[in-house]
Design an enzyme around this catalytic site. Sequence first.
Site, PDB file in Angstrom:
ATOM      1  N   ASP A  13      -5.934  12.104  13.299  1.00 56.37           N
ATOM      2  CA  ASP A  13      -6.954  11.191  12.746  1.00 56.37           C
ATOM      3  C   ASP A  13      -7.593  11.740  11.475  1.00 56.37           C
ATOM      4  O   ASP A  13      -8.720  11.376  11.136  1.00 56.37           O
ATOM      5  CB  ASP A  13      -8.057  10.900  13.778  1.00 56.37           C
ATOM      6  CG  ASP A  13      -7.505  10.462  15.118  1.00 56.37           C
ATOM      7  OD1 ASP A  13      -6.659   9.560  15.127  1.00 56.37           O
ATOM      8  OD2 ASP A  13      -7.919  11.028  16.148  1.00 56.37           O
ATOM      9  N   LYS A  16      -4.182  10.775   7.300  1.00 54.55           N
ATOM     10  CA  LYS A  16      -2.860  10.978   6.701  1.00 54.55           C
ATOM     11  C   LYS A  16      -2.304   9.695   6.084  1.00 54.55           C
ATOM     12  O   LYS A  16      -1.686   9.724   5.024  1.00 54.55           O
ATOM     13  CB  LYS A  16      -1.889  11.514   7.759  1.00 54.55           C
ATOM     14  CG  LYS A  16      -2.247  12.904   8.271  1.00 54.55           C
ATOM     15  CD  LYS A  16      -1.270  13.385   9.328  1.00 54.55           C
ATOM     16  CE  LYS A  16      -1.416  12.655  10.638  1.00 54.55           C
ATOM     17  NZ  LYS A  16      -2.720  12.853  11.291  1.00 54.55           N
ATOM     18  N   GLY A  40      -1.580   6.614  14.757  1.00 56.49           N
ATOM     19  CA  GLY A  40      -2.177   5.449  14.121  1.00 56.49           C
ATOM     20  C   GLY A  40      -2.611   5.809  12.722  1.00 56.49           C
ATOM     21  O   GLY A  40      -3.652   6.442  12.516  1.00 56.49           O
ATOM     22  N   HIS A  41      -1.778   5.478  11.728  1.00 56.62           N
ATOM     23  CA  HIS A  41      -2.085   5.817  10.340  1.00 56.62           C
ATOM     24  C   HIS A  41      -2.684   4.601   9.646  1.00 56.62           C
ATOM     25  O   HIS A  41      -2.021   3.586   9.464  1.00 56.62           O
ATOM     26  CB  HIS A  41      -0.819   6.290   9.620  1.00 56.62           C
ATOM     27  CG  HIS A  41      -0.311   7.592  10.148  1.00 56.62           C
ATOM     28  ND1 HIS A  41       0.800   8.240   9.653  1.00 56.62           N
ATOM     29  CD2 HIS A  41      -0.774   8.392  11.140  1.00 56.62           C
ATOM     30  CE1 HIS A  41       0.993   9.367  10.315  1.00 56.62           C
ATOM     31  NE2 HIS A  41       0.045   9.472  11.221  1.00 56.62           N
ATOM     32  N   THR A 129      -2.329   8.738  25.625  1.00 57.75           N
ATOM     33  CA  THR A 129      -2.466   7.389  25.077  1.00 57.75           C
ATOM     34  C   THR A 129      -1.723   6.366  25.920  1.00 57.75           C
ATOM     35  O   THR A 129      -1.819   5.170  25.653  1.00 57.75           O
ATOM     36  CB  THR A 129      -1.914   7.327  23.642  1.00 57.75           C
ATOM     37  OG1 THR A 129      -0.530   7.707  23.652  1.00 57.75           O
ATOM     38  CG2 THR A 129      -2.688   8.253  22.711  1.00 57.75           C
ATOM     39  N   GLN A 222      -0.137  12.882  14.344  1.00 55.20           N
ATOM     40  CA  GLN A 222      -1.081  13.701  15.104  1.00 55.20           C
ATOM     41  C   GLN A 222      -1.596  14.862  14.231  1.00 55.20           C
ATOM     42  O   GLN A 222      -1.779  14.693  13.042  1.00 55.20           O
ATOM     43  CB  GLN A 222      -0.462  14.217  16.411  1.00 55.20           C
ATOM     44  CG  GLN A 222      -0.260  13.142  17.461  1.00 55.20           C
ATOM     45  CD  GLN A 222       1.053  12.402  17.301  1.00 55.20           C
ATOM     46  OE1 GLN A 222       2.100  12.996  17.092  1.00 55.20           O
ATOM     47  NE2 GLN A 222       1.006  11.101  17.407  1.00 55.20           N
ATOM     48  N   ALA A 297      -7.436   4.710  16.167  1.00 62.37           N
ATOM     49  CA  ALA A 297      -6.690   3.614  15.547  1.00 62.37           C
ATOM     50  C   ALA A 297      -5.639   3.052  16.490  1.00 62.37           C
ATOM     51  O   ALA A 297      -5.260   1.881  16.394  1.00 62.37           O
ATOM     52  CB  ALA A 297      -6.025   4.105  14.261  1.00 62.37           C
ATOM     53  N   VAL A 409     -13.352  10.100  -0.784  1.00 58.57           N
ATOM     54  CA  VAL A 409     -14.760   9.727  -0.713  1.00 58.57           C
ATOM     55  C   VAL A 409     -14.952   8.343  -0.089  1.00 58.57           C
ATOM     56  O   VAL A 409     -16.016   7.746  -0.178  1.00 58.57           O
ATOM     57  CB  VAL A 409     -15.411   9.780  -2.117  1.00 58.57           C
ATOM     58  CG1 VAL A 409     -15.466  11.210  -2.628  1.00 58.57           C
ATOM     59  CG2 VAL A 409     -14.665   8.884  -3.106  1.00 58.57           C
TER      60      VAL A 409
END
Length: 419
Positions: A13, A16, A40-41, A129, A222, A297, A409
């Site tokens: 998380d 990436k 979950g990207h 998961t 991951q 995600a 940012v």
Amino acid sequence: MNSDILLGLQWGDEGKGKIVDVITPKYDVVARFQGGPNAGHSLEFNDKKYVLHLIPSGIFHPNKLNVIGNGVVIDPAVFKKEIEGLGLPLGEVIKKLIISSRANLILPVHRILDAANEKSKGAKKIGSTLRGIGPAYTDKISRNGLRVGDILSTNFKKRYDEHTARHLATIERYNFEFDLAQYEEGWFEGVEIMAKFRIENSEYLLNNLLDQGKKILAEGAQGTMLDIDFGSYPFVTSSNTISAGACTGLGIPPKKIGEVFGIFKAYCTRVGNGPFPTELLDSTGEDIRKAGFEFGATTGRPRRCGWLDLPKLKYAITINGVTQLFMTKSDVLSGFGTIKVCTSYIVDGKETTELPFTFDNAEPVYKEFAGWSGDITKIRKFDDLPGNLKDYIDYIEKYTGVPITIVSVGPDREETIIR
């Protein structure tokens, strides 16, 4: 030409997906090398958010090839939904995406077995998961798996039935209620869609492209602290999330690896059970969770939040051979009066910067920094960042010995500072 690697240095998380999306224009190919639909990207651009679980994060860029490598485990039902959710013509995606014939399949019974096994552990559950990742990798290692290349064979359904029967016999021992038809929903349709794509021995393709001078970005899933060997075992995933996993997960030799980009958050999060020395179980942790929208995600579960752990970060840098650091979510900490970072641990009365075998009795030692305030999401130059944030970044660079060359940012691809 060498292949660069991008991977997470914490418990996943780290952002990436966004960073891959940002730097993809520099590459010809983006290739996922491990993990599966437990990843979950998240990507945000043009006021829209996309979450990718199996498909590499370069899929939205024109004229870029994307490869799902042999180290990935694929659930055809998830693949189907993801293809449909891209909002791109199927023909366009087929041209841009190649699937390794050697990647293993996640079967519906893998998900059932995952759920049954997790339930049987009670309070000692890992925090899976429940996507069938562990059972699929177990089949792979025990040489019992079905692979993507098998879906092209004439006896695929027969082999599927044999694998299913074998696992159902195991599941009977768990006294676990389930509806196989429910778990199979969309699975065979997904297989049919996968069969339309280029399925090939992608290790030949990738090495030939490197020999032709093409640039490849290997995308990990991951994070390092979830690595099956070097993570916080047993609360880990079932694959090698570190840089070495790119070689085995894509078939690229070590001598063809170039830069290793390591991504980390300005703080720490983790989903599921397992040790977390710097976890904040107070209002500060809740404030970070709300400000960073820290919910999985893939699972939607609230993430545990805490201060940045520098010994862990340095450990991850060491075993991955990280050459550049990318820091994300610096905007989330804006507004906190004081920010802490863990610089060492007290273990059995002694101070150490080495990660202990277990964290049962490890107490973090903190260094405090003055925080920063204001909206920094519109800043595009490093020199324009708040002075206290630059001091924070400078300390991390000195502690780790690796430069931070990208500072995120905000979640959008434009909200990125490249130094």
